[in-house]
Scaffold this motif. Structure first.
Motif, PDB file in Angstrom:
ATOM      1  N   HIS A  20       0.839  -1.200   0.000  1.00 54.30           N
ATOM      2  CA  HIS A  20       0.000   0.000   0.000  1.00 54.30           C
ATOM      3  C   HIS A  20       0.878   1.256   0.000  1.00 54.30           C
ATOM      4  O   HIS A  20       0.622   2.199  -0.760  1.00 54.30           O
ATOM      5  N   GLU A  21       1.901   1.260   0.831  1.00 59.16           N
ATOM      6  CA  GLU A  21       2.783   2.437   0.890  1.00 59.16           C
ATOM      7  C   GLU A  21       3.560   2.614  -0.414  1.00 59.16           C
ATOM      8  O   GLU A  21       3.766   3.743  -0.870  1.00 59.16           O
TER       9      GLU A  21
ATOM     10  N   HIS B  41       1.467   4.471  -2.808  1.00 63.19           N
ATOM     11  CA  HIS B  41       1.535   5.932  -2.669  1.00 63.19           C
ATOM     12  C   HIS B  41       2.755   6.498  -3.397  1.00 63.19           C
ATOM     13  O   HIS B  41       2.668   7.517  -4.077  1.00 63.19           O
TER      14      HIS B  41
ATOM     15  N   GLU C 232      -5.596   6.735  -1.683  1.00 67.25           N
ATOM     16  CA  GLU C 232      -5.847   5.630  -0.738  1.00 67.25           C
ATOM     17  C   GLU C 232      -6.430   4.429  -1.476  1.00 67.25           C
ATOM     18  O   GLU C 232      -6.003   3.293  -1.285  1.00 67.25           O
TER      19      GLU C 232
HETATM   20 ZN    ZN Z   1      -2.516   5.159   2.515  1.00 73.19          ZN
END
Ligand code: ZN
Length: 392
Positions: A178-179, A182, A206
């Protein structure tokens, strides 16, 4: 023909990549206690103790470190733990994946793995958005924080505490992926400096990062295999999937199987991201259905019924047929899911080319995804976005 293959092994293997352990889900999740041995494309002679390389390095603080913030940025200048060295063969899979020093190695391997997958979809190398200031990403495998974050030049991981037992996010592939999601978004579409009031950049990033996490998770053969075996191939049925998802140990799937529409969500970025994540997951399932029908593993009728409104009898009948078919030809179910995963992943990645962080909305993102997808893939996305009230 090489008559002495064993003599060749060391040198030819060294040219194909480097071996690591990765836990596709944290090792405390039942069924995922054992890590997978994975090959990364980076070569042993490109990796230095840390591990570190031309794009990233691990800095593992000896004492507790607070998370980075507006006034605190890399590089970490406190006292670090000793850098981790590869085994004598140049690989990292002779080390204990549950040892404290391996935390940084695991995070490093997961980040590389996710980058490799998304660079494949993007068709190019991800150029860090912070590379004018920091040429390399700093990885902090353990900070004093119950969270994880990626920012300008860093990716750092805290830990959660469950009944007094610390669970480091450095062992959590979902959280790391997930990071990295980003970082990919920032690097591909920029940062939302001076963003308009209508910009939905934060909820989009997100949602998109959750999709990066889900699709990256599905890149593990072992994970696809476990998922299909546990459901007997039954990603086929929304109802069942949703019931299954509520108790699913895989975080990404719990998030992705929701029924929220845009008219039902708040301004909170995580809440506002749910319809988009749901639409992407619905599309994977829809394409999985189509692929199963195409390879003769499911009835054509599956595509004609509205799976959200099946009667209990129809539902049971589909489930039984699917389970039978899966027992006979599990390989085709795997192939169907993998193709759906890659078609969706590629469309998501390519859609970034047309997006601008400052003005981004979900509607624009959906339009760009439709442009990036072709034929049946675009059609499946279109229906999913429409149901979620994301217009394009
Ligand atoms: Zn996030």
């Amino acid at each position: 023909m090489d008559l002495h293959p064993h003599v060749m092994t060391a040198s030819t293997e060294a040219g194909t990549g480097t071996r690591f352990w990765i836990f596709p889900q944290p090792p405390f999740i039942p069924g995922y206690e054992q890590p997978d041995r994975v090959w990364l494309s980076i070569l042993p002679n490109e990796i230095f103790p840390g591990p570190s390389d031309a794009r990233m390095y691990v800095a593992d603080p000896l004492y507790s470190k607070q998370p980075y913030g507006y006034s605190r940025l890399p590089p970490f200048n406190g006292i670090s733990r000793p850098p981790v060295h590869a085994g004598p063969d140049g690989h990292f899979d002779s080390l204990d994946p549950l040892s404290r020093p391996y935390l940084g190695v695991h995070a490093y391997a997961c980040i590389h793995r996710v980058l490799e997958i998304w660079q494949s979809y993007l068709g190019h190398r991800v150029q860090w958005f912070f590379d004018a200031t920091f040429p390399r990403l700093e990885i902090i495998p353990l900070v004093e924080w119950d969270n994880a974050q990626a920012g300008y030049g860093f990716l750092e991981l805290g830990r959660s505490d469950v009944g007094g037992t610390p669970r480091p996010y450095a062992l959590n592939f979902d959280a790391i992926a997930h990071e990295v999601g980003h970082l990919i978004i920032f690097s591909e579409i920029g940062v939302p400096v001076g963003a308009s009031r209508e910009s939905e950049f934060f909820p989009f990033s997100e949602g998109f990062s959750d999709c990066v996490s889900l699709i990256s998770f599905l890149s593990f053969d072992s994970a696809v295999d476990r998922l299909l075996r546990r459901t007997k191939g039954d990603l086929l049925l929304y109802n069942e999937l949703n019931r299954f998802a509520e108790t699913s140990p895989e975080t990404q799937i719990r998030l992705a199987t929701n029924f929220r529409r845009m008219s039902e969500v708040t301004r909170d970025p995580h809440d506002r991201a749910l319809p988009f994540v749901g639409a992407v997951f619905d599309t994977i399932v829809e394409l999985y259905h189509r692929n199963l029908v195409a390879n003769g593993s499911a009835e054509r009728r599956l595509l004609d019924v509205d799976l959200r409104h099946l009667t209990l009898n129809e539902f049971d009948r589909f489930r039984e047929l699917t389970a039978q078919s899966f027992r006979t030809k599990p390989l085709y179910f795997q192939l169907a899911l993998e193709k759906a995963r890659d078609d969706v992943g590629r469309a998501l990645a390519i859609s970034l080319k047309k997006l601008d962080a400052r003005t981004l909305t979900f509607n624009q993102a959906a339009g760009s995804i439709l442009d990036a997808a072709d034929g049946a893939v675009a059609e499946a996305f279109r229906a999913s976005f429409a149901w979620r009230e994301i217009s394009y």
